[in-house]
Design an enzyme around this catalytic site. Structure first.
Site, mmCIF file in Angstrom:
data_model
loop_
_atom_site.group_PDB
_atom_site.id
_atom_site.type_symbol
_atom_site.label_atom_id
_atom_site.label_comp_id
_atom_site.label_asym_id
_atom_site.label_seq_id
_atom_site.Cartn_x
_atom_site.Cartn_y
_atom_site.Cartn_z
ATOM 1 N N GLU A 49 1.288 9.219 5.977
ATOM 2 C CA GLU A 49 0.984 7.833 5.622
ATOM 3 C C GLU A 49 0.769 7.042 6.901
ATOM 4 O O GLU A 49 1.688 6.880 7.707
ATOM 5 C CB GLU A 49 2.135 7.240 4.808
ATOM 6 C CG GLU A 49 1.988 5.763 4.501
ATOM 7 C CD GLU A 49 3.258 5.160 3.919
ATOM 8 O OE1 GLU A 49 3.469 3.946 4.105
ATOM 9 O OE2 GLU A 49 4.049 5.897 3.284
ATOM 10 N N LYS A 138 7.773 4.463 -5.357
ATOM 11 C CA LYS A 138 8.521 4.642 -4.117
ATOM 12 C C LYS A 138 9.845 3.901 -4.225
ATOM 13 O O LYS A 138 9.863 2.669 -4.370
ATOM 14 C CB LYS A 138 7.707 4.114 -2.925
ATOM 15 C CG LYS A 138 8.418 4.264 -1.590
ATOM 16 C CD LYS A 138 7.512 3.907 -0.422
ATOM 17 C CE LYS A 138 7.351 2.402 -0.251
ATOM 18 N NZ LYS A 138 6.758 2.068 1.067
#
Length: 219
Positions: A49, A138
């Site tokens: 990421e 998340k």
């Protein structure tokens, strides 16, 4: 969850699911990505990421995708507004990550055909994103709650796909995966001082250790 949202839900990229480790690369500048990504991929990391808190990430992304896109999933994280999300999609990000709960973001990414992982902590926040059709949610900051939290969430939400982020270290990574996390999102405990001129050999060892834990839990 509406039937329409469930039908439109996009699966996470296969390499991210298969590797079970997402490295959050928060560099001081985008020019520093390459040296670190070279080592991460060599150690077996298959999902990274790239955060928008790193200046120049969008400008650098096309070259990073050209160099690493055949070997690893490259997502764009720390997305906090619709313009950033649109730029991430246009730039070719394999997935997008946001630290906040926004059903509008979920709809925008899904309509664009890009998996999205929105952040949240409370059951209400996480279920709102999941119900809207998020690819995964998340749990952030995960260090506040610990792996048992995911087991508790799976009581009322047995099908939710979750990824902990924030405070996940090598000791807790296995516990999160054992609790049912689709993957663990890891930053500082894996990267250490690599983006500040640290020992890349030590980075390789840390990355390999996380890869080994993920493989053990998948066995």
């Amino acid at each position: 969850m509406t039937g329409e949202a469930a039908a439109r839900r996009l699966a996470l990229p296969e390499r991210t699911v298969g590797s079970r480790v997402v490295v959050v690369a928060r560099a001081q500048r985008a020019e520093d990505y390459n040296a670190v990504l070279d080592v991460l991929l060599e150690a077996g990391i298959r999902s990274v990421e790239l955060t928008l808190t790193t200046p120049g990430t969008f400008d650098r992304l096309p070259r990073l995708l050209e160099r690493y896109g055949d070997s690893a999933d490259l997502g764009v994280g720390t997305v906090t507004d619709t313009d950033q999300l649109a730029r991430a999609v246009d730039a070719g990000a394999h997935y997008v990550v946001t630290p906040i709960t926004s059903t509008a973001f979920v709809a925008q990414a899904t309509e664009a055909g890009v998996p999205i992982i929105p952040g949240g902590l409370t059951p209400t926040e996480l279920f709102a994103s999941w119900s809207a059709g998020a690819s995964a949610v998340k749990i952030f900051p995960a260090g506040v709650v610990g792996p048992s939290y995911l087991k508790d969430l799976r009581g009322p939400f047995p099908d939710i796909v979750a990824m902990p982020s924030g405070g996940v270290d090598l000791d807790s990574a296995g516990a999160w995966l054992a609790a049912g996390a689709v993957a663990v999102s890891v930053g500082g405990p894996l990267l250490g001082d690599a983006f500040r001129g640290g020992d890349l050999g030590a980075l390789r060892d840390r990355a390999a250790a996380f890869v080994a834990v993920a493989a053990q839990e998948a066995a």
